[in-house]
Design an enzyme around this catalytic site. Sequence first.
Site, short mmCIF file in Angstrom:
data_model
loop_
_atom_site.label_atom_id
_atom_site.label_comp_id
_atom_site.label_asym_id
_atom_site.label_seq_id
_atom_site.Cartn_x
_atom_site.Cartn_y
_atom_site.Cartn_z
N GLU A 1 36.92 43.88 35.42
CA GLU A 1 37.39 44.47 36.67
C GLU A 1 36.44 45.56 37.15
O GLU A 1 36.21 46.55 36.45
CB GLU A 1 38.80 45.02 36.46
CG GLU A 1 39.81 43.94 36.10
CD GLU A 1 41.10 44.48 35.52
OE1 GLU A 1 41.28 45.71 35.55
OE2 GLU A 1 41.91 43.67 35.04
N LEU B 1 42.17 40.73 38.66
CA LEU B 1 42.89 41.72 37.86
C LEU B 1 43.88 40.98 36.95
O LEU B 1 45.10 41.01 37.14
CB LEU B 1 43.64 42.70 38.77
CG LEU B 1 42.78 43.42 39.83
CD1 LEU B 1 43.62 44.41 40.59
CD2 LEU B 1 41.59 44.11 39.17
N ALA B 2 43.34 40.32 35.94
CA ALA B 2 44.17 39.49 35.05
C ALA B 2 43.51 39.48 33.68
O ALA B 2 42.67 38.63 33.39
CB ALA B 2 44.30 38.08 35.61
N GLU B 3 43.92 40.43 32.83
CA GLU B 3 43.26 40.58 31.54
C GLU B 3 43.41 39.36 30.64
O GLU B 3 42.50 39.00 29.90
CB GLU B 3 43.79 41.82 30.83
CG GLU B 3 43.34 43.14 31.44
CD GLU B 3 44.11 43.51 32.69
OE1 GLU B 3 43.69 44.44 33.42
OE2 GLU B 3 45.16 42.86 32.97
N SER C 1 44.55 46.31 28.19
CA SER C 1 44.26 45.15 27.33
C SER C 1 45.52 44.44 26.85
O SER C 1 45.43 43.31 26.36
CB SER C 1 43.44 45.60 26.12
OG SER C 1 44.19 46.47 25.29
N PRO D 1 48.06 42.88 28.31
CA PRO D 1 48.35 41.54 28.82
C PRO D 1 47.52 40.44 28.15
O PRO D 1 47.90 39.27 28.19
CB PRO D 1 48.02 41.65 30.32
CG PRO D 1 48.24 43.08 30.64
CD PRO D 1 47.76 43.82 29.42
N HIS E 1 46.23 55.16 30.70
CA HIS E 1 44.78 55.31 30.72
C HIS E 1 44.28 56.13 29.53
O HIS E 1 43.12 56.54 29.52
CB HIS E 1 44.33 56.01 32.01
CG HIS E 1 44.70 55.27 33.26
ND1 HIS E 1 45.97 55.23 33.75
CD2 HIS E 1 43.93 54.52 34.10
CE1 HIS E 1 45.99 54.50 34.86
NE2 HIS E 1 44.77 54.06 35.10
#
Length: 340
Positions: A44, A73-75, A102, A104, A144
């Site tokens: 990303e 946006l798709a881990e 991480s 997902p 975060h």
Amino acid sequence: MTATTTEHETSAASAPTQVTMAGALNAALRDAMAADDRVVVYGEDVGPLGGVFRVTDGLQAQFGEDRIWDSPLAESGIVGTAIGMAMYGMRPVVEMQFDAFSYPAFEQMVSHVAKMRNRTKGRMTLPMVVRIPCAGAIGGVEHHSDSSEAYWTATPGLTVVMPSNPADAYSMLREAIDSDDPVVFMEPKSRYWSKAPLALPVTTAPMDRAVVVREGTDVTLLAYGPTVRTALEAADAGAAEGLSIEVVDLRSLSPFDDETVGASVRKTSRAAVIHEAAQFGGYGAEVAARVTERNFHHLAAPVLRITGFDIPYPSPKLEEYYLPTPDRILAALDTWEWDD
């Protein structure tokens, strides 16, 4: 530990300059991509933006959108596609952007990345690196600032490493990319802008080895990533009180370097492990158990853990009370009974 230049498949070593950890990681990616066209980088915002922490700055301009690109946006998809690429001979390096992002991809990591070599009886390797900016002390909110290393180290089949300085960041990332096995490469965010004089490229100790970064005789502090500097500051403060503290940078969380750690603990007879993650079930519990099991008759006191508290990571205004500090370390050491 002194970093030395090596003959990587890159241009000749430069003169020493002040290099940040982010800059060292950027150089490692750049050199790895130049040396091997199978290396691709994606995640990303890693393309034109150069990543949230600018670790991939300028790489797309140099290598083009076919070698480094922005992912959706798709881990789970990021890691899943990396599995397929690695199966077909490429060497993907993917970025999770932030530690908690991480999760997902957890199923992909645990069910597939970690098990592919075993599942195929060694016939298929997955030469891929999952970069995870980790830990706190940057004023970020809880999603975060996670320290997620215990999840990955509890998963057989994953190599998990965390550098604490620019030289190791460069050397260990190059080694991780060259590895035929999957590597979870954790990068302490609070150390991205720490600097050291380096002449790139450099090679430090092998990725799977711990390193004694300060010699001492009274107690061994076992630290990694962001807490190495904290441990060194505690050692400085302890020296002013007459305490000789040895500091070991673990570097490799899995596999664990029992040899280096054991030699230090047997010398000092006391040990404490330091990390930002919560204490209960944290990585320090495994370290304390291994040290005790392997060095019990050499220990003069129980192995201590100086860690974050057993709560979700706090708001930025409170994180200074959550994180291990030199004062907390020295106060913990004072709980032991010391012979006069």
